[in-house]
Write a protein that holds these residues in place. Structure first.
Motif, PDB file in Angstrom:
ATOM      1  N   MET A 123     -11.671   2.102  -8.695  1.00 37.84           N
ATOM      2  CA  MET A 123     -10.330   2.507  -8.268  1.00 37.84           C
ATOM      3  C   MET A 123      -9.533   3.067  -9.445  1.00 37.84           C
ATOM      4  O   MET A 123      -8.838   4.087  -9.318  1.00 37.84           O
TER       5      MET A 123
ATOM      6  N   GLN B  51     -10.620   6.529 -10.124  1.00 34.81           N
ATOM      7  CA  GLN B  51     -10.065   7.454  -9.133  1.00 34.81           C
ATOM      8  C   GLN B  51      -8.593   7.754  -9.422  1.00 34.81           C
ATOM      9  O   GLN B  51      -8.147   8.910  -9.374  1.00 34.81           O
TER      10      GLN B  51
ATOM     11  N   THR C 169      -6.782  11.338 -10.590  1.00 34.72           N
ATOM     12  CA  THR C 169      -5.688  11.915  -9.797  1.00 34.72           C
ATOM     13  C   THR C 169      -4.477  12.213 -10.677  1.00 34.72           C
ATOM     14  O   THR C 169      -3.822  13.272 -10.529  1.00 34.72           O
TER      15      THR C 169
ATOM     16  N   GLY D 220     -13.286  11.944 -10.210  1.00 37.78           N
ATOM     17  CA  GLY D 220     -12.516  11.325  -9.133  1.00 37.78           C
ATOM     18  C   GLY D 220     -13.339  11.139  -7.866  1.00 37.78           C
ATOM     19  O   GLY D 220     -13.223  10.102  -7.186  1.00 37.78           O
TER      20      GLY D 220
ATOM     21  N   SER E  87     -14.251   7.661  -6.096  1.00 36.82           N
ATOM     22  CA  SER E  87     -13.866   7.423  -4.690  1.00 36.82           C
ATOM     23  C   SER E  87     -15.051   6.937  -3.865  1.00 36.82           C
ATOM     24  O   SER E  87     -14.923   5.990  -3.073  1.00 36.82           O
TER      25      SER E  87
ATOM     26  N   ASN F 176     -15.990   3.431  -4.995  1.00 40.10           N
ATOM     27  CA  ASN F 176     -14.955   2.492  -4.560  1.00 40.10           C
ATOM     28  C   ASN F 176     -15.087   2.174  -3.072  1.00 40.10           C
ATOM     29  O   ASN F 176     -14.963   1.009  -2.652  1.00 40.10           O
ATOM     30  N   THR F 177     -15.369   3.195  -2.265  1.00 38.48           N
ATOM     31  CA  THR F 177     -15.548   2.981  -0.826  1.00 38.48           C
ATOM     32  C   THR F 177     -16.737   2.075  -0.552  1.00 38.48           C
ATOM     33  O   THR F 177     -16.669   1.154   0.273  1.00 38.48           O
TER      34      THR F 177
ATOM     35  N   GLN G 151      -9.223  -0.405  -1.365  1.00 37.83           N
ATOM     36  CA  GLN G 151      -9.306   1.053  -1.330  1.00 37.83           C
ATOM     37  C   GLN G 151      -7.954   1.713  -1.532  1.00 37.83           C
ATOM     38  O   GLN G 151      -7.866   2.756  -2.185  1.00 37.83           O
TER      39      GLN G 151
ATOM     40  N   ARG H 116      -4.350   0.609  -5.221  1.00 38.88           N
ATOM     41  CA  ARG H 116      -4.232   1.954  -5.829  1.00 38.88           C
ATOM     42  C   ARG H 116      -2.811   2.492  -5.741  1.00 38.88           C
ATOM     43  O   ARG H 116      -2.356   3.219  -6.634  1.00 38.88           O
TER      44      ARG H 116
END
Length: 578
Positions: free
Chosen positions: A20, A23, A27, A69, A73, A76-77, A135, A139
């Motif tokens: 996370m 990610q 971003t 990123g 992601s 993380n998922t 998720q 974040r």
């Protein structure tokens, strides 16, 4: 509760948090590259080839950041999904195990439909909540704080636009949350009600169809379903106003930022390069802040539903079992049964069902219990295997107070066959081994012979491996009762309780069962609860109950002579037979 369950998966938690952060970092990093690209384009001192080289370098950097990123992601998922699935599976198993420790009183407190919804729907809500937490929800504050700080660093003069935008969005979110809170609180109770209606309707499908009640049942279900729909629509209407409100606030903030930057550039052309490059990054950070707030508002609303479910699961897991067993060594008890001034009232009932019951049965006796409907026969029987504890007095088996013997001792000593024959889907052997897990074919043959179940079991090609459908629907009522009796006698208990468990048998089969009891269960105290006096006429002792009191005790001939209540029941049944 949930934190303890999560604690088992520290590696997955760490992986979810690290991916996370990866990610979020990617971003927040992207707008700074956009600022550099625009600054290069606005730089009049650079040649065209120099601009292309620098822009190409920044473009490659943007692609690398985007890939980082994307990888973050995806990972993380995967980790969040695995973690939420594992924790929800543990919670479901813990809840089921906890329910297995509940007494009848505890189950009556919650109701079976409610417990099923908690194990399924509520655990699913917690699973969704955990997925969102790892998720999105963690974040969001990271993204909000990072974008807020970087936006101010990028355009220090426009800090107040960010603050005003955040305050306006927070006000809209707060008002929306307040209006939606009661609707989320009502969801789970309505789910309980809908599940109960559907369950009752499916179980009683034959009754519904025989009395042509399909329309009334559909109306009953529709009423509950429409109420749930109303709450869902109310939430949907609120959402439909939130998103446009957020969009308007963000667009006004962007308009204000562009207007002010154009004013700065007009007044001071020397800073045009930095201002033009910074405005794009500033707008992107504003969008990230707005996205964080919007997602936070939306996720918090769903999280509130998950928190309600978490509270419902915690309530079950933290409920102390109303019936506990002493941690005493296992022992062998004989079949004597004694009630010493026993009274009992069901939870939430004002009047007691049993009142000051006193009697003592010797080991190996056959005992009948008779009385009018509602006199307390089944309640009395349920106190012997300690399905309930008496409100007052003491129940003893083998001379020991049941509250001071181990659970294993109690289960090895007493078997009860309930009036409603309950079979579980699987095989005949699987059902019989619930009475004695180590039972072999010889044990099952002996028990089936006593219960007169061998007659139809031996006709089945698979015999004890024959399938049993849900609730034993592939067997007749008499066959189910005989299988239940087989399960009750297979472990050769010292005390066997038959709660009107031969009601579905014909007179001949019932006679054969009773003869088998007399022949093969001589060392067992057999307690027969019956509506028909013919079922207990040969018992060594008959107990007569009337309105929760023991009004007479003796043999059939003694009671015919001396007990008005017994005489009334006997004469009524005799007249019916005539």
């Amino acid at each position: 509760m949930v934190m303890k369950a999560i604690g088992k998966y520290k590696l997955l938690v760490t992986a979810a948090l690290l991916t996370m952060l990866l990610q979020v970092g990617a971003t927040l990093w992207q707008p700074s590259y956009m600022k550099n690209i625009l600054s290069v384009m606005a730089n009049m001192s650079l040649s065209t080839s120099g601009k292309i080289d620098k822009i190409s370098g920044y473009g490659i950097g943007l692609i690398v950041i985007a890939v980082i990123g994307l990888i973050g992601s995806i990972l993380n998922t995967l980790t969040a999904a695995k973690l939420s699935q594992a924790v929800s599976a543990d919670l479901r198993e813990q809840t089921f195990r906890k329910i297995q420790t509940f007494s009848y009183e505890d189950i009556e407190k919650y109701k079976s439909d409610n417990l099923v919804v908690r194990m399924t729907n509520d655990v699913n809500q917690i699973q969704m909540l955990l997925m969102m937490v790892f998720q999105v929800l963690i974040r969001i504050p990271l993204l909000f704080v990072g974008a807020f700080v970087l936006s101010i660093i990028t355009m220090p003069k426009l800090w107040w636009i960010i603050v005003v935008m955040v305050l306006l969005i927070a006000v809209v979110t707060g008002v929306s949350m307040k209006s939606m809170g009661p609707h989320f609180a009502a969801f789970q109770s309505l789910m309980d009600r809908i599940n109960g209606i559907a369950k009752d309707n499916l179980r009683g499908a034959r009754v519904v169809k025989s009395f042509v009640q399909e329309k009334s049942q559909a109306e009953k279900f529709d009423a509950a379903s429409d109420e749930l729909l109303g709450h869902n629509l109310a939430v949907g209407y609120t959402f439909s106003t939130m998103v446009p409100a957020f969009t308007i606030i963000s667009q006004l903030a962007i308009f204000a930022a562009i207007l002010l930057v154009s004013t700065f550039v007009t007044k001071s052309p020397s800073v045009a390069q930095d201002q033009l490059g910074g405005i794009m990054s500033f707008i992107q950070y504003m969008m990230q802040i707005m996205f964080a707030i919007i997602m936070g508002g939306m996720m918090s609303m769903f999280a509130s539903r998950g928190m309600v479910s978490m509270g419902r699961i915690k309530e079950v897991l933290s409920t102390p079992t109303s019936m506990t067993f002493d941690d005493t060594p296992d022992e062998t008890l004989d079949g004597t049964v004694e009630f010493d001034h026993v009274s009992f009232a069901y939870p939430n009932d004002d009047a007691p069902t049993l009142k000051d019951i006193n009697f003592k049965l010797t080991s190996g006796e056959m005992v009948g219990i008779v009385g009018a409907t509602g006199s307390g026969k089944s309640t009395l029987a349920q106190l012997i295997p300690r399905l309930f504890d008496p409100t007052e007095g003491t129940v003893k088996v083998g001379g020991k107070d049941l509250k001071h013997v181990s659970q294993k001792t109690l289960k090895n000593t007493i078997s009860i066959v309930l009036q409603k024959a309950i079979l579980f889907s699987g095989t005949i052997a699987g059902n019989l081994k619930q009475g004695k897990p180590a039972a072999n074919d010889s044990d099952m043959d002996r028990a089936a012979g006593i219960a007169q179940a061998a007659e139809f079991i031996n006709r089945l090609p698979e015999r004890y491996n024959a399938p049993v459908e849900e609730r034993g629907n592939n067997f007749s009522g008499g066959q189910k009762q005989r299988l239940s009796i087989t399960r009750g006698v297979i472990k050769q208990p010292k005390v066997l309780i038959l709660d009107d468990s031969t009601s579905a048998l014909d007179a001949h089969s019932e006679k054969l069962v009773q003869e088998a009891f007399n022949r093969d269960l001589k060392g067992t105290t057999t307690i027969i609860i019956a509506q028909k006096i013919s079922s207990v006429v040969h018992a060594d002792t008959i107990l007569v109950l009337d309105e929760g009191r023991l009004v007479a005790q003796g043999t059939h001939h003694e009671l015919v002579e001396n007990s008005p209540v017994y005489q009334q029941i006997y004469n009524t049944q005799k007249a019916k037979e005539a």
